[in-house]
Design an enzyme around this catalytic site. Structure first.
Site, PDB file in Angstrom:
ATOM      1  CE1 TYR A 122       2.451  -7.088   3.760  1.00 27.05           C
ATOM      2  CE2 TYR A 122       2.113  -9.403   4.311  1.00 27.05           C
ATOM      3  CZ  TYR A 122       2.125  -8.386   3.381  1.00 27.05           C
ATOM      4  OH  TYR A 122       1.819  -8.652   2.072  1.00 27.05           O
ATOM      5  CE1 TYR A 156      -5.599  -6.369  -1.350  1.00 26.85           C
ATOM      6  CE2 TYR A 156      -6.810  -8.420  -1.597  1.00 26.85           C
ATOM      7  CZ  TYR A 156      -6.243  -7.284  -2.153  1.00 26.85           C
ATOM      8  OH  TYR A 156      -6.324  -7.070  -3.508  1.00 26.85           O
ATOM      9  CG  ASP A 170      -1.957  -1.084   1.160  1.00 26.39           C
ATOM     10  OD1 ASP A 170      -2.414  -1.386   0.041  1.00 26.39           O
ATOM     11  OD2 ASP A 170      -2.295  -1.647   2.218  1.00 26.39           O
TER      12      ASP A 170
END
Ligand SMILES: [Zn+2]
Ligand SMILES: [Zn+2]
Length: 451
Positions: A344, A416, A276
């Site tokens: 992440y 996601y 993103d």
């Protein structure tokens, strides 16, 4: 008995007879005559074959004259001199006091097979505008030329002759092969296609592909350039005249310096997935391939350009591992991006404080979970709404404030992760928000590792 003595007159004369009959009916240059016998012998050009046959026929004619068959001998010399445009036969006739008419152009090629040297020069001149190591020559032979050769072959029952196109391409190619230049049939740096009649040359330049990995060290940078919606790139008040929705992009930082050095016409940036805009990309970086269309230069010092890119990007973006690549690598990195593991780091805020026990339970449920995820609401306007099944390998939450949590997630590519935390109104199942029984919002997101 040696080999030659064992040949019969018939064996020797079959080829010569055939060549004679062809010349009797058609004007043929050395190449076009020789090409009909291309399967005979190795390491001989068709032009050499044709010339040898014409030479042999001249010797046969001279012998006939010597032996008193003057009429037959002169007729044969005339055929080779006029239809074969063979200087030896012309000179032999002249000695006998016979001058022959100027010859017509070759029935098949109209003479262009004798201009191979010129074609090679024209192409070389064009090629010199580009840096290349491998090349391929192609040609557009007019249909009528191919038809004429087919007619001749049908008439003389020739099954194994080479195609005029193959000969032309090869013979031009031979004259171009120079220092460290070579013919490549699979993926040449440059494909040059010549029309031997009009002498037009089309150049097809293979793109330059450079692979690397990038790190995005600051937030607010889009991977690709986003043209301003309002002005469609012309520049307006909303985009402060820049024409872009976001001032910076990863691709511009990386590809523009390469485009400039390679002197190409445009670039394409192929990322192995994307993060993103507000997420950083850290660790060993994300794989990418930069494609430069029609590069004038392709021998680029990659170490130098890597330093140059990093210097110009001023700490926004950093590249590493630059190496020469190919089109297949683009497909590979894109396909792998959908499955390879990603790690992440996420900072989230919870609406209400949550207990350590609840956090521990959520980690246990989500570590190893197979999650069902519909296309997030925030992207569904531009991507198909579909259900993805993704695996979460590890989910580890650490409280860093009353209502702030730091999460390290290791999961399958294409997952996601923001929605894994927020739940996206139930479109991702299971999710952190449900497990903590409170609303969760993502404050920060970094990609730490792309496998
Ligand atoms: Zn010809
Ligand atoms: Zn604008």
């Amino acid at each position: 008995m040696n080999g030659i003595a064992s040949l019969s007159d018939e064996d020797i004369s079959r080829i010569v007879k055939s060549a004679h009959e062809m010349l009797d009916q058609y004007n043929l240059c050395d190449s076009c005559l020789g090409r009909q016998f291309a399967f005979l012998g190795r390491n001989i050009t068709n032009s050499e074959r044709g010339r040898a046959l014409k030479l042999y026929l001249t010797l046969v004619a001279s012998e006939l004259i010597e032996e008193g068959h003057k009429t037959e001998g002169i007729a044969l010399l005339k055929t080779v001199a006029t239809h074969g445009n063979f200087s030896g036969a012309v000179a032999t006739l002249k000695k006998l006091g016979i001058n022959v008419d100027p010859v017509q152009a070759c029935y098949i090629c109209e003479g262009f097979m004798e201009k191979i040297g010129t074609f090679a020069e024209l192409i070389t001149k064009k090629l010199n505008n580009w840096e290349y190591r491998t090349f391929l020559i192609g040609s557009r032979i007019p249909e009528i030329v191919i038809d004429r050769e087919d007619v001749l072959r049908a008439k003389f029952n020739i099954k194994y002759g080479e195609s005029i196109k193959a000969e032309l391409n090869r013979e031009i190619g031979k004259r171009i092969t120079g220092l460290e230049k070579e013919v490549n049939f699979e993926s040449p740096d440059i494909l040059a296609i010549i029309n031997p009649i009009t002498q037009d040359i089309e150049m097809h330049i293979n793109p330059l592909f450079i692979f690397g990995r990038y790190r995005k060290l600051k937030r607010g940078i889009s991977q690709t350039r986003w043209i301003c919606w309002n002005c469609e790139g012309r520049g307006c008040d909303e985009c402060e005249g820049k024409g872009l929705r976001y001032e910076h992009s990863v691709e511009a930082f990386i590809a523009e310096p390469i485009l400039k050095v390679a002197e190409g016409v445009e670039y394409k940036f192929h990322g192995a997935g994307r993060e993103d805009i507000d997420a950083r990309m850290l660790g060993t970086g994300r794989p990418f391939v930069v494609e430069i269309k029609e590069p004038k230069k392709r021998f680029i010092d990659l170490k130098w350009i890597q330093e140059k890119i990093n210097e110009l990007a001023q700490g926004n973006v950093e590249v590493l591992d630059l190496q020469y690549s190919d089109r297949a690598t683009i497909r590979n990195i894109k396909a792998l991006a959908q499955i390879t593991e990603k790690t992440y780091r996420i900072i989230v805020e919870t609406k209400d404080p949550v207990t350590l026990e609840t956090i521990k339970h959520a980690d246990e449920v989500l570590s190893g979970a197979v999650i069902q995820q519909r296309t997030p609401k925030r992207v569904v306007h531009r991507r198909a709404d579909k259900l993805r099944i993704k695996k979460v390998y590890e989910f580890k939450t650490t409280p860093i404030g009353e209502t702030k949590l730091e999460i390290i997630v290791r999961c399958q590519g294409g997952c996601y992760v923001k929605e894994l935390c927020t739940g996206d109104d139930g479109r991702t199942q299971p999710n952190l928000s449900d497990l903590l029984k409170t609303q969760v919002s993502v404050i920060e997101l970094d990609v730490l590792h792309v496998a």
